[in-house]
Design a protein around this motif. Structure first.
Motif, PDB file in Angstrom:
ATOM      1  N   GLN A   1       0.827  -1.196   0.000  1.00 28.20           N
ATOM      2  CA  GLN A   1       0.000   0.000   0.000  1.00 28.20           C
ATOM      3  C   GLN A   1       0.868   1.254   0.000  1.00 28.20           C
ATOM      4  OE1 GLN A   1      -2.646  -0.356   3.382  1.00 28.20           O
ATOM      5  NE2 GLN A   1      -4.245  -1.279   2.091  1.00 28.20           N
ATOM      6  N   ALA A   2       0.303   2.327  -0.487  1.00 24.61           N
ATOM      7  CA  ALA A   2       1.003   3.605  -0.467  1.00 24.61           C
ATOM      8  C   ALA A   2       1.446   3.926   0.954  1.00 24.61           C
ATOM      9  CB  ALA A   2       0.104   4.709  -0.998  1.00 24.61           C
TER      10      ALA A   2
ATOM     11  N   ALA B   1      30.995  -8.336   0.070  1.00 26.88           N
ATOM     12  CA  ALA B   1      31.301  -9.733   0.371  1.00 26.88           C
ATOM     13  C   ALA B   1      30.303 -10.683  -0.290  1.00 26.88           C
ATOM     14  CB  ALA B   1      31.314  -9.969   1.875  1.00 26.88           C
ATOM     15  N   LYS B   2      29.099 -10.180  -0.545  1.00 22.41           N
ATOM     16  CA  LYS B   2      28.045 -11.018  -1.118  1.00 22.41           C
ATOM     17  C   LYS B   2      27.745 -10.672  -2.573  1.00 22.41           C
ATOM     18  CE  LYS B   2      25.658 -11.743   3.298  1.00 22.41           C
ATOM     19  NZ  LYS B   2      24.372 -11.600   4.035  1.00 22.41           N
ATOM     20  N   ASN B   3      28.476  -9.717  -3.143  1.00 24.13           N
ATOM     21  CA  ASN B   3      28.197  -9.282  -4.521  1.00 24.13           C
ATOM     22  C   ASN B   3      26.727  -8.919  -4.695  1.00 24.13           C
ATOM     23  OD1 ASN B   3      30.863  -9.797  -5.120  1.00 24.13           O
ATOM     24  ND2 ASN B   3      30.465 -11.685  -6.248  1.00 24.13           N
ATOM     25  N   THR B   4      26.191  -8.210  -3.726  1.00 26.13           N
ATOM     26  CA  THR B   4      24.763  -7.898  -3.713  1.00 26.13           C
ATOM     27  C   THR B   4      24.549  -6.413  -3.493  1.00 26.13           C
ATOM     28  OG1 THR B   4      24.198 -10.102  -2.888  1.00 26.13           O
ATOM     29  CG2 THR B   4      22.550  -8.381  -2.587  1.00 26.13           C
ATOM     30  N   VAL B   5      23.578  -5.881  -4.191  1.00 26.37           N
ATOM     31  CA  VAL B   5      23.183  -4.486  -4.008  1.00 26.37           C
ATOM     32  C   VAL B   5      21.721  -4.475  -3.575  1.00 26.37           C
ATOM     33  CG1 VAL B   5      22.613  -4.214  -6.463  1.00 26.37           C
ATOM     34  CG2 VAL B   5      23.113  -2.207  -5.078  1.00 26.37           C
ATOM     35  N   TYR B   6      21.392  -3.550  -2.694  1.00 29.90           N
ATOM     36  CA  TYR B   6      20.054  -3.455  -2.116  1.00 29.90           C
ATOM     37  C   TYR B   6      19.420  -2.108  -2.431  1.00 29.90           C
ATOM     38  CZ  TYR B   6      22.010  -7.251   0.677  1.00 29.90           C
ATOM     39  OH  TYR B   6      22.618  -8.426   1.078  1.00 29.90           O
ATOM     40  N   LEU B   7      18.098  -2.091  -2.371  1.00 24.05           N
ATOM     41  CA  LEU B   7      17.362  -0.843  -2.483  1.00 24.05           C
ATOM     42  C   LEU B   7      16.253  -0.861  -1.442  1.00 24.05           C
ATOM     43  CD1 LEU B   7      17.195   1.806  -4.141  1.00 24.05           C
ATOM     44  CD2 LEU B   7      15.352   0.725  -5.445  1.00 24.05           C
ATOM     45  N   GLN B   8      16.432  -0.070  -0.404  1.00 21.40           N
ATOM     46  CA  GLN B   8      15.404   0.104   0.625  1.00 21.40           C
ATOM     47  C   GLN B   8      14.463   1.200   0.161  1.00 21.40           C
ATOM     48  OE1 GLN B   8      14.796  -1.606   3.596  1.00 21.40           O
ATOM     49  NE2 GLN B   8      12.920  -0.377   3.620  1.00 21.40           N
ATOM     50  N   MET B   9      13.199   0.865   0.011  1.00 22.48           N
ATOM     51  CA  MET B   9      12.216   1.814  -0.504  1.00 22.48           C
ATOM     52  C   MET B   9      11.188   2.103   0.580  1.00 22.48           C
ATOM     53  SD  MET B   9      11.691   0.328  -4.368  1.00 22.48           S
ATOM     54  CE  MET B   9      10.770  -1.088  -3.792  1.00 22.48           C
ATOM     55  N   ASN B  10      11.136   3.334   1.023  1.00 24.41           N
ATOM     56  CA  ASN B  10      10.186   3.765   2.045  1.00 24.41           C
ATOM     57  C   ASN B  10       9.220   4.784   1.455  1.00 24.41           C
ATOM     58  OD1 ASN B  10      11.584   2.177   3.949  1.00 24.41           O
ATOM     59  ND2 ASN B  10      12.933   3.884   4.474  1.00 24.41           N
ATOM     60  N   SER B  11       8.133   5.021   2.164  1.00 25.14           N
ATOM     61  CA  SER B  11       7.133   6.012   1.748  1.00 25.14           C
ATOM     62  C   SER B  11       6.756   5.813   0.283  1.00 25.14           C
ATOM     63  CB  SER B  11       7.667   7.430   1.972  1.00 25.14           C
ATOM     64  OG  SER B  11       8.014   7.632   3.317  1.00 25.14           O
ATOM     65  N   LEU B  12       6.477   4.594  -0.086  1.00 21.22           N
ATOM     66  CA  LEU B  12       6.187   4.269  -1.476  1.00 21.22           C
ATOM     67  C   LEU B  12       4.918   4.957  -1.965  1.00 21.22           C
ATOM     68  CD1 LEU B  12       7.252   0.542  -1.403  1.00 21.22           C
ATOM     69  CD2 LEU B  12       8.094   2.240  -3.032  1.00 21.22           C
ATOM     70  N   LYS B  13       4.943   5.313  -3.243  1.00 20.21           N
ATOM     71  CA  LYS B  13       3.834   6.001  -3.883  1.00 20.21           C
ATOM     72  C   LYS B  13       3.343   5.161  -5.074  1.00 20.21           C
ATOM     73  CE  LYS B  13       6.048  10.465  -2.955  1.00 20.21           C
ATOM     74  NZ  LYS B  13       6.563  11.724  -3.568  1.00 20.21           N
ATOM     75  N   PRO B  14       2.109   5.342  -5.486  1.00 22.02           N
ATOM     76  CA  PRO B  14       1.626   4.591  -6.665  1.00 22.02           C
ATOM     77  C   PRO B  14       2.501   4.798  -7.892  1.00 22.02           C
ATOM     78  CG  PRO B  14      -0.220   5.542  -5.489  1.00 22.02           C
ATOM     79  CD  PRO B  14       1.022   6.083  -4.822  1.00 22.02           C
TER      80      PRO B  14
ATOM     81  N   VAL C   1       7.311  -4.254  -8.552  1.00 24.00           N
ATOM     82  CA  VAL C   1       6.819  -3.506  -7.389  1.00 24.00           C
ATOM     83  C   VAL C   1       5.498  -2.844  -7.776  1.00 24.00           C
ATOM     84  CG1 VAL C   1       7.230  -1.543  -5.869  1.00 24.00           C
ATOM     85  CG2 VAL C   1       9.108  -3.096  -6.442  1.00 24.00           C
ATOM     86  N   THR C   2       4.472  -3.122  -7.007  1.00 24.20           N
ATOM     87  CA  THR C   2       3.164  -2.533  -7.254  1.00 24.20           C
ATOM     88  C   THR C   2       2.698  -1.836  -5.990  1.00 24.20           C
ATOM     89  OG1 THR C   2       2.619  -4.284  -8.837  1.00 24.20           O
ATOM     90  CG2 THR C   2       0.799  -2.948  -7.995  1.00 24.20           C
ATOM     91  N   VAL C   3       2.419  -0.546  -6.105  1.00 26.38           N
ATOM     92  CA  VAL C   3       1.983   0.251  -4.963  1.00 26.38           C
ATOM     93  C   VAL C   3       0.539   0.660  -5.185  1.00 26.38           C
ATOM     94  CG1 VAL C   3       2.469   2.241  -3.520  1.00 26.38           C
ATOM     95  CG2 VAL C   3       4.346   1.092  -4.722  1.00 26.38           C
ATOM     96  N   SER C   4      -0.328   0.240  -4.281  1.00 30.43           N
ATOM     97  CA  SER C   4      -1.749   0.557  -4.401  1.00 30.43           C
ATOM     98  C   SER C   4      -2.055   1.830  -3.624  1.00 30.43           C
ATOM     99  CB  SER C   4      -2.597  -0.595  -3.883  1.00 30.43           C
ATOM    100  OG  SER C   4      -2.349  -0.819  -2.510  1.00 30.43           O
ATOM    101  N   SER C   5      -3.025   2.561  -4.128  1.00 24.06           N
ATOM    102  CA  SER C   5      -3.387   3.826  -3.472  1.00 24.06           C
ATOM    103  C   SER C   5      -4.454   3.618  -2.409  1.00 24.06           C
ATOM    104  CB  SER C   5      -3.888   4.814  -4.519  1.00 24.06           C
ATOM    105  OG  SER C   5      -4.970   4.278  -5.225  1.00 24.06           O
TER     106      SER C   5
END
Length: 121
Positions: A13-14, A74-87, A117-121
């Motif tokens: 959800q948004a 060390a893990k060859n990994t990249v992350y994206l923390q997404m907060n306050s998501l919008k539609p 990623v799907t953000v519902s309003s």
């Protein structure tokens, strides 16, 4: 061989949060800045966030202050923390090695399957 495996997407959800992960092959990850991109239906793929090998970061204006990119060398990994998501954040998200400050363009032509990623309003 370019190998990129994105995960962590979903329906939220948004105002909610998600954390995306991208596992990359060592040949892509080591020594490269890494970035997240997204593509919404009917639109071109756009750059979202970047992290260089020193941990320095940069963001598109549309996500600045809401998203945080990081990497685990060390893990060859990249992350994206997404907060306050919008539609309007609804899209398929992809990672790739990236050309730092050179238009934030992807370094390789090959992409992973992405994560939705799907953000519902």
């Amino acid at each position: 061989q370019v190998q990129l495996v994105e995960s962590g997407g979903g329906l939220v959800q948004a105002g909610g949060s998600l954390r995306l992960s991208c596992a990359a092959s060592g040949s892509i990850f080591r020594g490269n800045a890494m970035g997240w991109y997204r593509q919404a239906p009917g639109k071109e793929r756009e750059w979202v966030a970047a992290v260089n090998i020193f941990g320095g970061t940069n963001y598109s204006d549309s996500v600045k202050g809401r998203f945080t990119i990081s990497r685990d060398n060390a893990k060859n990994t990249v992350y994206l923390q997404m907060n306050s998501l919008k539609p309007e954040d609804t899209a398929a998200y992809y990672c790739n090695a990236l050309l730092w400050r050179v238009g934030w363009a992807p370094k390789y032509d090959s992409w992973g399957q992405g994560t939705q990623v799907t953000v519902s309003s």
